[in-house]
Design a protein around this motif. Structure first.
Motif, PDB file in Angstrom:
ATOM      1  N   ALA A  42       4.679  22.987 -33.740  1.00  0.00           N
ATOM      2  CA  ALA A  42       5.109  24.012 -32.778  1.00  0.00           C
ATOM      3  C   ALA A  42       4.148  25.184 -32.910  1.00  0.00           C
ATOM      4  O   ALA A  42       3.839  25.614 -34.022  1.00  0.00           O
ATOM      5  CB  ALA A  42       6.538  24.449 -33.072  1.00  0.00           C
ATOM      6  N   VAL A  43       3.644  25.652 -31.779  1.00  0.00           N
ATOM      7  CA  VAL A  43       2.650  26.740 -31.822  1.00  0.00           C
ATOM      8  C   VAL A  43       3.054  27.843 -30.856  1.00  0.00           C
ATOM      9  O   VAL A  43       3.736  27.609 -29.860  1.00  0.00           O
ATOM     10  CB  VAL A  43       1.238  26.233 -31.473  1.00  0.00           C
TER      11      VAL A  43
ATOM     12  N   ILE B  19      -3.827  30.866 -32.217  1.00  0.00           N
ATOM     13  CA  ILE B  19      -2.611  30.081 -32.406  1.00  0.00           C
ATOM     14  C   ILE B  19      -1.944  30.448 -33.721  1.00  0.00           C
ATOM     15  O   ILE B  19      -2.607  30.551 -34.761  1.00  0.00           O
ATOM     16  CB  ILE B  19      -2.923  28.571 -32.406  1.00  0.00           C
ATOM     17  N   VAL B  20      -0.627  30.636 -33.677  1.00  0.00           N
ATOM     18  CA  VAL B  20       0.197  30.668 -34.880  1.00  0.00           C
ATOM     19  C   VAL B  20       1.007  29.375 -34.851  1.00  0.00           C
ATOM     20  O   VAL B  20       1.846  29.170 -33.963  1.00  0.00           O
ATOM     21  CB  VAL B  20       1.119  31.899 -34.913  1.00  0.00           C
ATOM     22  N   GLY B  21       0.725  28.457 -35.769  1.00  0.00           N
ATOM     23  CA  GLY B  21       1.339  27.130 -35.712  1.00  0.00           C
ATOM     24  C   GLY B  21       2.209  26.832 -36.924  1.00  0.00           C
ATOM     25  O   GLY B  21       1.988  27.362 -38.013  1.00  0.00           O
ATOM     26  N   ARG B  22       3.198  25.916 -36.677  1.00  0.00           N
ATOM     27  CA  ARG B  22       4.107  25.490 -37.747  1.00  0.00           C
ATOM     28  C   ARG B  22       4.233  23.970 -37.704  1.00  0.00           C
ATOM     29  O   ARG B  22       4.363  23.362 -36.628  1.00  0.00           O
ATOM     30  CB  ARG B  22       5.480  26.158 -37.567  1.00  0.00           C
ATOM     31  N   ARG B  23       4.205  23.370 -38.856  1.00  0.00           N
ATOM     32  CA  ARG B  23       4.352  21.920 -38.959  1.00  0.00           C
ATOM     33  C   ARG B  23       5.822  21.526 -38.764  1.00  0.00           C
ATOM     34  O   ARG B  23       6.719  22.164 -39.317  1.00  0.00           O
ATOM     35  CB  ARG B  23       3.874  21.462 -40.335  1.00  0.00           C
ATOM     36  N   LEU B  24       6.079  20.461 -37.967  1.00  0.00           N
ATOM     37  CA  LEU B  24       7.430  19.931 -37.764  1.00  0.00           C
ATOM     38  C   LEU B  24       7.596  18.684 -38.630  1.00  0.00           C
ATOM     39  O   LEU B  24       6.778  17.751 -38.553  1.00  0.00           O
ATOM     40  CB  LEU B  24       7.666  19.585 -36.287  1.00  0.00           C
ATOM     41  N   TRP B  25       8.592  18.713 -39.420  1.00  0.00           N
ATOM     42  CA  TRP B  25       8.815  17.637 -40.409  1.00  0.00           C
ATOM     43  C   TRP B  25      10.194  17.028 -40.156  1.00  0.00           C
ATOM     44  O   TRP B  25      11.206  17.721 -40.180  1.00  0.00           O
ATOM     45  CB  TRP B  25       8.740  18.239 -41.797  1.00  0.00           C
TER      46      TRP B  25
ATOM     47  N   ASP C 148      12.147  25.537 -34.883  1.00  0.00           N
ATOM     48  CA  ASP C 148      12.279  24.350 -35.727  1.00  0.00           C
ATOM     49  C   ASP C 148      13.748  24.087 -36.055  1.00  0.00           C
ATOM     50  O   ASP C 148      14.226  22.937 -35.979  1.00  0.00           O
ATOM     51  CB  ASP C 148      11.467  24.556 -37.007  1.00  0.00           C
ATOM     52  N   ASP C 149      14.490  25.143 -36.402  1.00  0.00           N
ATOM     53  CA  ASP C 149      15.906  24.979 -36.732  1.00  0.00           C
ATOM     54  C   ASP C 149      16.702  24.512 -35.507  1.00  0.00           C
ATOM     55  O   ASP C 149      17.586  23.634 -35.606  1.00  0.00           O
ATOM     56  CB  ASP C 149      16.483  26.294 -37.255  1.00  0.00           C
TER      57      ASP C 149
END
Length: 512
Positions: A171-172, A156-162, A72-73
């Motif tokens: 992103a998963v 799945i290990v997922g992260r929200r993109l903001w 994400d970064d």
């Protein structure tokens, strides 16, 4: 005799039944303890395995979250990467993850835009984990899934993109559950064992051996009563495959996941079952030996009872004979005393001899009347002896007796009686001249040093001990005290004081 024959088989039967019950109880205790130990060891093994799975999964989840944060970064300050077809330039971001995991990026509509291993475009808009992230969840861990491209079981290990205050996609990291197979092999939990990780809603995230997509174990992950315990064990028949297992659980730190390790009860009891078979093989010879021993014990009981009755009868006869002997000895001594009184001797000599003979006869009287044929209660003997001596003199002196019970053998009691006779006789003859009425005190105690102490005191006129040393009475007392292995003290200042100390029991000396 007929009654003995009836009771002997009954006694043998009771003994055999007792032995049988004892063996049965011991066997039951052994089996029960072995069963409990096997279950306990299985539970301990499951609990340790669950902790290992939890630690392994914690590392995997933390590593995945950190990688997603780095992705994400990186995309935040290098948006040009989105123009490529692959995420090859993000290798640094996913460093540390297992090699067979995949990273995928999806836009706000769920369409795949980037992947570490592109195999075709997919859309995940219908996936629950995508909907959770779209609706506001920052991070999610999905339930067990079947990958739409590879067909592999994964989660799945997922992260929200903001971006710019709006939902931009997700992103998963796709983690195949095959990673758990090596952990399962290393734990060596035996056949029908399983390890799994479950979400708080009861949906399975990963399991080995594998299960179909969406399999759940119910809303109650652990049995009621365990509450929010960090770890524990329980026993249950699985609703997934019907196998009874010993289940250990351990909560995965920093997540809403619980790690499970299940050992099949049959596998945990395998060693126990083998021991039961071995015990069963030797049980028949044991019970045959018990039967043979019963017959042997029955015969022993017959012989033992016959000998015991003979011994009891012989003992009773011996006791009766001994009592009769003591009674006859007493009568003979009384006859001797009567003969002494008939002899042409001085009155004092006849009286002294009679008293000494009476003292000896009284010991035999005590034994005759007692249940014990080898010992005499010295206090009872002296109480009766002193009364006889005082009565023989016709004295009006007062006698005080403070005598504690003391058991000694008959021969030594007789010697003590002779000493007391000498001392009391001399006191009654010389301590109270004329019509003087005095008092004689007796004390018999047993000290902590194991010594019997006999004290005789009077309030008479006293005497000079040096003047009486040459007398026969004191010589007899001296000889008797040596015979008892004791010592005595005598003083005549202001009245008689005589103290005799003797051991409770004589110590036999061995050797030349």
């Amino acid at each position: 005799m007929w009654g003995m024959r009836v009771r002997t088989p009954l006694a043998a039967f009771v003994l055999a039944a007792g032995l049988f019950v004892s063996v049965l109880a011991s066997s039951a205790l052994f089996v029960s303890q072995g069963y409990r130990d096997s279950i306990r060891r299985g539970e301990e093994k499951a609990g340790i395995a669950a902790q290992i799975v939890a630690v392994h999964f914690q590392w995997l989840i933390e590593a995945s979250r950190q990688s997603l944060r780095r992705i994400d970064d990186t995309l935040g300050y290098r948006p040009e990467l989105l123009a490529t077809a692959m995420l090859g330039d993000l290798d640094d971001a996913i460093e540390g993850l297992p090699q067979n995991v995949e990273v995928r990026l999806f836009d706000r509509n769920g369409r795949e835009i980037l992947s570490t291993a592109p195999r075709g475009e997919i859309n995940i808009a219908d996936r629950p984990y995508f909907q959770e992230l779209r609706d506001g969840a920052a991070q999610v861990i999905s339930q067990l899934l079947i990958d739409r491209i590879t067909g592999e079981r994964s989660f799945i290990v997922g992260r929200r993109l903001w971006r710019s205050g709006k939902f931009a996609g997700v992103a998963v990291i796709v983690v195949p559950t095959s990673l758990m197979s090596q952990v399962w092999l290393n734990l060596d939990l035996g056949p029908d064992s399983a390890i799994s990780v479950v979400r708080k809603d009861g949906l399975i995230v990963a399991r080995h051996p594998g299960l179909a997509e969406g399999s759940a174990i119910g809303s109650q992950v652990v049995p009621e009563g365990l509450g929010r315990q960090e770890s524990g064990t329980y026993r249950r028949v699985s609703r997934l495959d019907g196998v009874e297992r010993l289940i250990g659980f351990h909560r995965v730190s920093n997540s809403e996941l619980i790690a499970f390790a299940a050992v099949a009860s049959e596998a945990a009891l395998a060693d126990f079952n083998r021991r039961i078979v071995r015990i069963s093989v030797i049980a028949v010879p044991v019970f045959l030996a018990l039967l043979a021993m019963t017959v042997w014990v029955s015969r022993l009981l017959v012989v033992d009872r016959r000998r015991r009755l003979e011994a009891e009868e012989s003992l009773a006869q011996n006791k009766m004979l001994l009592r009769e002997i003591h009674h006859r000895v007493k009568n003979n001594l009384q006859t001797v005393a009567s003969l002494v009184r008939l002899q042409p001797l001085p009155e004092d000599a006849k009286r002294d001899l009679s008293r000494r003979v009476a003292a000896m006869a009284m010991v035999h009287e005590q034994i005759y009347r007692s249940d014990r044929l080898d010992t005499v209660d010295l206090s009872m003997y002296l109480r009766e002896l002193v009364g006889e001596v005082v009565q023989a003199f016709g004295a009006n002196s007062k006698v005080e007796l403070g005598l504690e019970p003391a058991k000694i053998d008959a021969d030594r009691a007789m010697v003590v009686g002779l000493i007391v006779t000498e001392v009391v006789s001399n006191s009654l003859k010389h301590a109270f001249p004329g019509e003087h009425r005095g008092q004689i005190n007796f004390s018999l105690t047993i000290g902590d040093d194991g010594q019997i102490r006999l004290t005789i005191e009077d309030d008479g006129v006293g005497f000079d001990p040096q003047a009486v040393k040459a007398g026969l009475g004191l010589k007899l007392i001296d000889r008797f005290a040596q015979q008892l292995g004791g010592r005595y003290e005598i003083s005549g200042n202001g009245g008689l004081r005589f103290v005799l100390s003797i051991p409770v029991a004589m110590h036999q000396q061995s050797g030349p």
